[in-house]
Design an enzyme around this catalytic site. Structure first.
Site, PDB file in Angstrom:
ATOM      1  N   HIS A   1       1.710 -10.007  -4.552  1.00  0.00           N
ATOM      2  CA  HIS A   1       0.446 -10.746  -4.603  1.00  0.00           C
ATOM      3  C   HIS A   1       0.356 -11.411  -5.979  1.00  0.00           C
ATOM      4  O   HIS A   1       0.939 -10.921  -6.951  1.00  0.00           O
ATOM      5  CB  HIS A   1      -0.678  -9.720  -4.430  1.00  0.00           C
TER       6      HIS A   1
ATOM      7  N   ASP B   1       1.683  -1.896  -6.891  1.00  0.00           N
ATOM      8  CA  ASP B   1       0.484  -2.460  -6.285  1.00  0.00           C
ATOM      9  C   ASP B   1       0.189  -1.679  -5.009  1.00  0.00           C
ATOM     10  O   ASP B   1       0.898  -1.815  -4.006  1.00  0.00           O
ATOM     11  CB  ASP B   1       0.734  -3.946  -5.976  1.00  0.00           C
TER      12      ASP B   1
ATOM     13  N   GLN C   1      -2.703  -2.398  -0.677  1.00  0.00           N
ATOM     14  CA  GLN C   1      -2.573  -2.354   0.784  1.00  0.00           C
ATOM     15  C   GLN C   1      -2.025  -1.008   1.247  1.00  0.00           C
ATOM     16  O   GLN C   1      -1.706  -0.849   2.428  1.00  0.00           O
ATOM     17  CB  GLN C   1      -1.649  -3.486   1.281  1.00  0.00           C
TER      18      GLN C   1
ATOM     19  N   LYS D   1     -11.136  -2.889  -0.500  1.00  0.00           N
ATOM     20  CA  LYS D   1     -10.236  -2.919   0.657  1.00  0.00           C
ATOM     21  C   LYS D   1     -10.181  -1.562   1.357  1.00  0.00           C
ATOM     22  O   LYS D   1      -9.476  -1.388   2.335  1.00  0.00           O
ATOM     23  CB  LYS D   1      -8.827  -3.322   0.215  1.00  0.00           C
TER      24      LYS D   1
ATOM     25  N   CYS E   1      -2.552 -15.541  -1.270  1.00  0.00           N
ATOM     26  CA  CYS E   1      -2.309 -15.226  -2.683  1.00  0.00           C
ATOM     27  C   CYS E   1      -0.884 -14.767  -2.916  1.00  0.00           C
ATOM     28  O   CYS E   1      -0.634 -13.881  -3.733  1.00  0.00           O
ATOM     29  CB  CYS E   1      -3.297 -14.186  -3.210  1.00  0.00           C
TER      30      CYS E   1
END
Lengths: 163, 408
Positions: free
Chosen positions: B121, B198, B201, B224, B364
């Protein structure tokens, strides 16, 4: 305590907005068979435009004979509205003087609501009378987030000619 | 057995209409919806406990501070960490920037390299480009295979002693691919590099134990994972956080301020300059409590089920291409796709008129879009509150799109 039943939803937009009005045959034709895409040898004005939010891109090259658009190339990638608008624009401005191009641009932007006006730009009784095929794009007005797609090529052309 | 219909009913927004149709929300990879329990927790906090934290000498401020620190403990337990390893940030993006400014700018030189992946991202790309501008370090990107997996051969080829930082997403927001973070971290450490992961997600969808990942820093956002916007988490190994400098200066992050210099507060507070997002932290705690009541294994199982159903249904649509792993195994429920020659932006507009909310664009992750050689994709993403009928509505709307565009 906030509960689902106590929440007041915004009134849904009535479903009279027609997708068919936006995705007209002439628009899909220009999207799939874009006109005036060949790069020019002699370039007098050029500009690149893009919409970083959705990734639409358009590159415009103009060849002038005096102040007349002698040849134009419009290339790019993006949604049907941005690319059809670019293709239709190339057809509409070819052979026109810069002053005429500015007038067509002004009329188009008024039709799309990009420029505020009280004028009745498009005469409902005589469809196609003012802007020709381009009037098919007025269906886009009902989808506010898509107006910038239709406007991209025009703003880019203005930028090229004003340089 | 979880009553998923009852879970869905906990999310008030899902009972609204959109353009005359029931709202079908398939954009949870962008942001999730919030259950009533989270909304109530935020309202309760502002209604009963609101005062600035770590400041007041009065009881109300003490209560607010307790709830803020209680939220930190909940986050820590949720990810298998200790509370003082958990830094609250404004979001995942500011978590990355905290490491970029607090560590990388002071530890990376022009001879060093930062190794990222093509599926990152922008939040795990642009901060390192800013670091590169200021330090002169170079950045390289690991590619992907044709099936949308990280190209591990490429990774091992690019990894050498010059690499000081490896940045990798645990799960791709575009492809849904789950990356082998432990294997990556082990190899990176052997090469003398640190690892930032990251997890934006990953943490919302699967049980994550930060120590099992092997990473040195983990970044994720609250919004999220059923929590409010404006809060994210930076987890870091305690010795690394200790050695890092603050990225932002201001109130709350100091132990002493003199005119000729200041001393920092202890970790994690030295990274929390200014009034922190304490009401959001309370909301995030409520979100974690909600997820834990269901159980993350159960959440993951249900999402796999929905993802499988979506992938199978989409495979039946002629002209539809899915980017990323074709089966639910080894992926999360973010499914990017294209349909014939219909531009994703057009698809999103058409689907919206049927009440179906999907994402269209580069998500993104423009470098990945360029690698896939598509200017944009459409993306449908599921979460625990979705149901099979949402996927059915998507498939029905895709048929409408094909008809409008005269696609056979």
């Amino acid at each position: 305590m906030l509960t689902p039943s106590s929440v007041r939803w915004p009134t849904p937009r009535s479903y009279s907005v027609s997708l068919e009005e936006m995705y007209r045959e002439v628009i899909l034709d220009h999207y799939r068979n874009p006109r005036n895409r060949d790069p020019l040898d002699k370039i007098d004005a050029t500009a690149e435009g893009n919409n970083p939010l959705c990734g639409d891109e358009v590159t415009i090259e103009v060849s002038l004979n005096g102040d007349t658009v002698d040849a134009i190339s419009v290339r790019g990638q993006g949604c049907s509205i941005s690319q059809a608008s670019a293709s239709m624009m190339s057809k509409a401005v070819l052979g026109k003087t810069e002053k005429e191009v500015a007038e067509i641009t002004d009329t188009f932007k008024k039709m799309m609501g990009v420029i505020d006006t009280d004028e009745n730009v498009v005469d409902d009784d005589r469809p196609g009378a003012t802007l020709g095929d381009l009037e098919a794009l007025q269906g886009v007005r009902k989808f506010p987030v898509r107006i910038k797609c239709a406007d991209l090529a025009w703003t880019t052309l203005e930028e090229a000619l004003n340089r | 057995m979880t009553d998923w219909a009852a879970i869905r009913a906990d999310f008030p927004i899902l009972s609204r209409e959109m353009n005359g149709y029931p709202l079908v929300y398939l954009d949870s990879a962008a942001t999730s919806q919030k259950p009533q329990a989270v909304l109530d927790a935020i309202i309760d906090f502002y209604s009963t406990t609101n005062a600035n934290v770590h400041r007041g000498a009065y009881s109300l401020a003490d209560e607010a501070t307790s709830r803020y620190e209680d939220a930190r403990s909940t986050v820590a337990r949720f990810i298998g960490a200790q509370p003082d390893e958990v830094v609250f940030t404004r979001g995942a993006t500011s978590a990355f920037n905290t490491v970029a400014y607090g560590w990388a700018l002071r530890n990376v030189t022009e001879d060093d390299r930062i190794l990222l992946t093509i599926m990152e991202h922008h939040a795990n790309i642009v901060p390192w480009q800013l670091v590169s501008d200021l330090t002169g370090c170079s950045i390289e990107f690991v590619g992907i295979t044709e099936s949308g997996l990280l190209d591990m051969d490429d990774f091992h080829r690019l990894l050498d002693d010059d690499v000081k930082l490896v940045g990798v997403s645990m799960a791709s927001n575009v492809l849904g691919t789950i990356n082998p973070i432990a294997e990556i971290a082990e190899a990176a450490h052997r090469a003398g590099s640190l690892v930032i992961a990251d997890a934006a997600q990953a943490v919302p969808h699967t049980s994550v134990d930060v120590y099992e990942t092997g990473a040195d820093w983990i970044c994720f956002s609250g919004h999220k994972m059923l929590g409010p916007t404006g809060i994210g988490v930076l987890w870091g190994r305690p010795e690394i956080l200790e050695a890092m400098e603050p990225a932002e200066g201001g109130g709350e992050m100091i132990s002493d301020v003199r005119l000729d210099g200041s001393a920092w507060a202890a970790v994690p507070h030295k990274f929390e300059a200014g009034t922190p997002p304490f009401a959001q932290a309370v909301g995030l705690k409520a979100a974690i409590d909600y997820l834990e009541a269901i159980g993350m294994d159960e959440v993951e199982r249900r999402e796999q089920e929905l993802t499988e159903y979506a992938l199978k249904s989409m495979a039946g649509v002629e002209g539809l291409t899915v980017y990323g792993p074709a089966t639910a195994e080894g992926r999360v429920g973010a499914i990017s796709f294209s349909l014939a020659d219909i531009h994703p932006h057009d698809l999103a507009t058409i689907l919206d008129q049927r009440g179906v909310a999907i994402r269209a664009g580069h998500h993104c992750a423009r470098p990945l879009a360029r690698t896939l050689n598509v200017p944009a994709t459409a993306r449908a993403s599921v979460y625990l509150y979705n149901q099979e009928s949402d996927v059915d509505a998507l498939i029905g709307a895709l048929a409408d799109a094909k008809e409008l565009f005269s696609v056979a």
